[in-house]
Design a protein around this motif. Structure first.
Motif, mmCIF file in Angstrom:
data_model
loop_
_atom_site.group_PDB
_atom_site.id
_atom_site.type_symbol
_atom_site.label_atom_id
_atom_site.label_comp_id
_atom_site.label_asym_id
_atom_site.label_seq_id
_atom_site.Cartn_x
_atom_site.Cartn_y
_atom_site.Cartn_z
ATOM 1 N N PRO A 184 1.572 -1.288 -8.985
ATOM 2 C CA PRO A 184 0.933 -1.207 -10.297
ATOM 3 C C PRO A 184 0.646 0.238 -10.708
ATOM 4 N N SER A 185 0.933 0.534 -11.975
ATOM 5 C CA SER A 185 0.663 1.861 -12.517
ATOM 6 C C SER A 185 -0.810 2.029 -12.879
ATOM 7 N N GLY A 186 -1.519 0.928 -12.983
ATOM 8 C CA GLY A 186 -2.888 0.948 -13.465
ATOM 9 C C GLY A 186 -3.008 0.429 -14.884
ATOM 10 N N GLU A 187 -1.850 0.203 -15.528
ATOM 11 C CA GLU A 187 -1.843 -0.283 -16.912
ATOM 12 C C GLU A 187 -1.643 -1.794 -16.939
ATOM 13 N N LEU A 188 -2.462 -2.469 -17.738
ATOM 14 C CA LEU A 188 -2.300 -3.897 -17.982
ATOM 15 C C LEU A 188 -1.644 -4.110 -19.331
ATOM 16 N N VAL A 189 -0.656 -5.005 -19.376
ATOM 17 C CA VAL A 189 0.050 -5.305 -20.618
ATOM 18 C C VAL A 189 0.000 -6.805 -20.850
ATOM 19 N N ASP A 190 0.306 -7.218 -22.067
ATOM 20 C CA ASP A 190 0.296 -8.644 -22.390
ATOM 21 C C ASP A 190 1.324 -9.395 -21.558
ATOM 22 N N ASN A 191 0.942 -10.544 -21.070
ATOM 23 C CA ASN A 191 1.836 -11.401 -20.307
ATOM 24 C C ASN A 191 2.838 -12.050 -21.263
ATOM 25 N N PRO A 192 4.132 -11.736 -21.136
ATOM 26 C CA PRO A 192 5.108 -12.314 -22.059
ATOM 27 C C PRO A 192 5.274 -13.818 -21.906
ATOM 28 N N TYR A 193 4.820 -14.379 -20.779
ATOM 29 C CA TYR A 193 4.935 -15.817 -20.533
ATOM 30 C C TYR A 193 3.609 -16.539 -20.761
ATOM 31 N N LEU B 239 4.487 -2.339 -13.489
ATOM 32 C CA LEU B 239 4.881 -1.961 -12.136
ATOM 33 C C LEU B 239 5.921 -0.845 -12.171
ATOM 34 N N ASP B 240 5.880 0.025 -11.152
ATOM 35 C CA ASP B 240 6.903 1.065 -11.052
ATOM 36 C C ASP B 240 8.102 0.521 -10.280
ATOM 37 N N LEU C 94 -4.137 -13.681 -4.705
ATOM 38 C CA LEU C 94 -4.622 -12.449 -4.087
ATOM 39 C C LEU C 94 -6.033 -12.149 -4.580
ATOM 40 N N THR C 95 -6.852 -11.602 -3.678
ATOM 41 C CA THR C 95 -8.165 -11.146 -4.106
ATOM 42 C C THR C 95 -8.108 -9.722 -4.649
ATOM 43 N N TRP C 96 -7.069 -8.977 -4.260
ATOM 44 C CA TRP C 96 -6.891 -7.654 -4.883
ATOM 45 C C TRP C 96 -5.445 -7.464 -5.285
ATOM 46 N N VAL C 97 -5.240 -6.612 -6.282
ATOM 47 C CA VAL C 97 -3.916 -6.303 -6.781
ATOM 48 C C VAL C 97 -3.186 -5.465 -5.731
ATOM 49 N N PRO C 98 -1.853 -5.545 -5.649
ATOM 50 C CA PRO C 98 -1.142 -4.667 -4.720
ATOM 51 C C PRO C 98 -1.568 -3.209 -4.882
ATOM 52 N N ASN C 99 -1.759 -2.538 -3.726
ATOM 53 C CA ASN C 99 -2.125 -1.121 -3.705
ATOM 54 C C ASN C 99 -3.502 -0.861 -4.317
ATOM 55 N N ALA C 100 -4.371 -1.856 -4.297
ATOM 56 C CA ALA C 100 -5.649 -1.779 -5.013
ATOM 57 C C ALA C 100 -6.445 -0.502 -4.754
ATOM 58 N N PRO C 101 -6.584 -0.028 -3.501
ATOM 59 C CA PRO C 101 -7.420 1.163 -3.298
ATOM 60 C C PRO C 101 -6.857 2.424 -3.946
ATOM 61 N N ASN C 102 -5.554 2.415 -4.262
ATOM 62 C CA ASN C 102 -4.914 3.588 -4.867
ATOM 63 C C ASN C 102 -4.681 3.448 -6.365
ATOM 64 N N VAL C 103 -5.023 2.304 -6.937
ATOM 65 C CA VAL C 103 -4.767 2.073 -8.357
ATOM 66 C C VAL C 103 -5.909 2.653 -9.180
ATOM 67 N N ILE D 110 0.868 -1.177 0.000
ATOM 68 C CA ILE D 110 0.000 0.000 0.000
ATOM 69 C C ILE D 110 0.902 1.223 0.000
ATOM 70 N N ALA D 111 0.849 1.996 -1.051
ATOM 71 C CA ALA D 111 1.729 3.155 -1.207
ATOM 72 C C ALA D 111 1.515 4.151 -0.074
ATOM 73 N N GLY D 112 2.619 4.541 0.572
ATOM 74 C CA GLY D 112 2.534 5.482 1.667
ATOM 75 C C GLY D 112 1.806 4.951 2.878
ATOM 76 N N GLY D 113 1.412 3.673 2.839
ATOM 77 C CA GLY D 113 0.693 3.073 3.950
ATOM 78 C C GLY D 113 -0.693 3.637 4.162
ATOM 79 N N THR D 114 -1.243 4.314 3.148
ATOM 80 C CA THR D 114 -2.526 4.969 3.353
ATOM 81 C C THR D 114 -3.387 4.934 2.100
ATOM 82 N N PHE D 115 -4.708 4.984 2.301
ATOM 83 C CA PHE D 115 -5.654 5.144 1.204
ATOM 84 C C PHE D 115 -6.966 5.660 1.763
#
Length: 328
Positions: free
Chosen positions: A210-219, A204-205, A290-299, A75-80
């Protein structure tokens, strides 16, 4: 054989050991209700990375057994903010500008049941939010969590039950930092593969947020067929394909074992895959449902993609996952 249950001491902590015909597991309630050990009895092969000492466990808590992540990951900054309310999570490491892995993992849980019922054995643990200061400080809602392990001959089912007793909706997310030994004892990393269906991965940064952008999975295609795990270094987040079962299949052909890791499609949406990414303590593989993506409330992405959910007042949620072990 019928399952058995023993109350034991594990590295100085009260624990419960469950033995079935093919599995032996140890649950330590005081260590975040962690399934700290799981062994395939026919060959004596340990499956999970288990600490040799209590000091080793506390030094790398996330890399032993199956820590419960609530909420999961970062969770970025530990807050949302959620529905007009601000939430703050602890950030004890100055080198990390984010909270990581939630507030249940290091808290002591209460053992509420340990019993055998025919061909199955159960271990259930409980934690009450308002009775646990670290939990209530981050998530100031009245709620109870129950973690129920159901052991059968060759499988362990994990049933996570979240019950609200509050008057406001609460944001929530769940994950497990499942740390398998890989290769397994007697196995060979060059003969280890992962099967998993995921068409997309999150960009990912530098903080792995997560930046909010989804890209093709190379694998994508290799994962669908069986990705060789000696060829990849991973610390990545994948969006599970919505048209496929939520499962990861780990196979160590050298050790002759296969682990099928299934999750409840109603809730689980993401996989974090981590194998140390070049760090010296390799020898493990973490498929983290995971049920939510890392940092989900801020994405900046729709909730149907991030997995952000609310537990409404008086409601409950029940999330099931399962490990099944078989011979190759």
């Amino acid at each position: 054989m019928h399952p058995t249950i023993e109350h034991i001491t594990f590295l100085g902590e009260s624990a419960v050991r469950v033995t079935t015909e093919k599995l032996e597991g140890v649950v330590v309630p005081a260590w975040g209700s962690n399934l700290i050990s799981l062994t395939w009895r026919p060959t004596g092969q340990p499956l999970l990375r288990t600490p040799a000492t209590a000091e080793a466990y506390h030094a790398r808590t996330t890399l032993h057994g199956m820590p419960i992540l609530f909420p999961p990951s970062r969770i970025a900054g530990g807050t949302f903010r959620f529905r007009g309310r601000e939430y703050r999570f602890p950030m004890p490491d100055p080198a990390r500008p984010y909270h990581i892995h939630g507030v249940l993992m290091r808290e002591p849980w209460r053992l509420s049941e340990a019993a055998v019922d025919g061909e199955e054995a159960y271990v259930e643990t409980t934690i009450v939010a308002e009775e646990t200061p670290a939990v209530y400080a981050a998530l100031p809602h009245r709620f109870t969590v129950r973690q129920r392990f159901r052991f059968t001959t060759d499988a362990v089912e994990l049933r996570f039950v979240l019950e609200s007793r509050d008057e406001e909706a609460m944001p929530w997310g769940l994950g497990y930092h499942t740390t398998f030994l890989l290769p397994l004892p007697g196995g060979d990393l060059s003969r280890c593969t992962l099967q998993l269906r995921a068409d997309k991965t999150w960009a990912l940064d530098e903080q792995l947020l997560p930046s909010g952008e989804l890209v093709d999975n190379p694998y994508r295609d290799a994962m669908a067929a069986g990705l060789p795990l000696d060829r990849v270094e991973l610390d990545d987040v994948f969006l599970a394909s919505p048209d496929a079962p939520f499962e990861a299949i780990l196979t160590d052909a050298g050790a002759g074992l296969r682990i099928r890791y299934e999750g409840d499609r109603r809730y689980f949406t993401q996989w974090v895959l981590y194998n140390g990414k070049g760090k010296p303590d390799r020898g493990f593989f973490c498929p983290e449902p995971l049920t939510w993506v890392p940092n989900a409330p801020n994405v900046n992405a729709p909730a149907e993609l991030t997995g952000l959910q609310a537990l409404e007042p008086g409601a409950s949620a029940e999330v099931v996952s399962k490990l099944t072990i078989s011979e190759v």
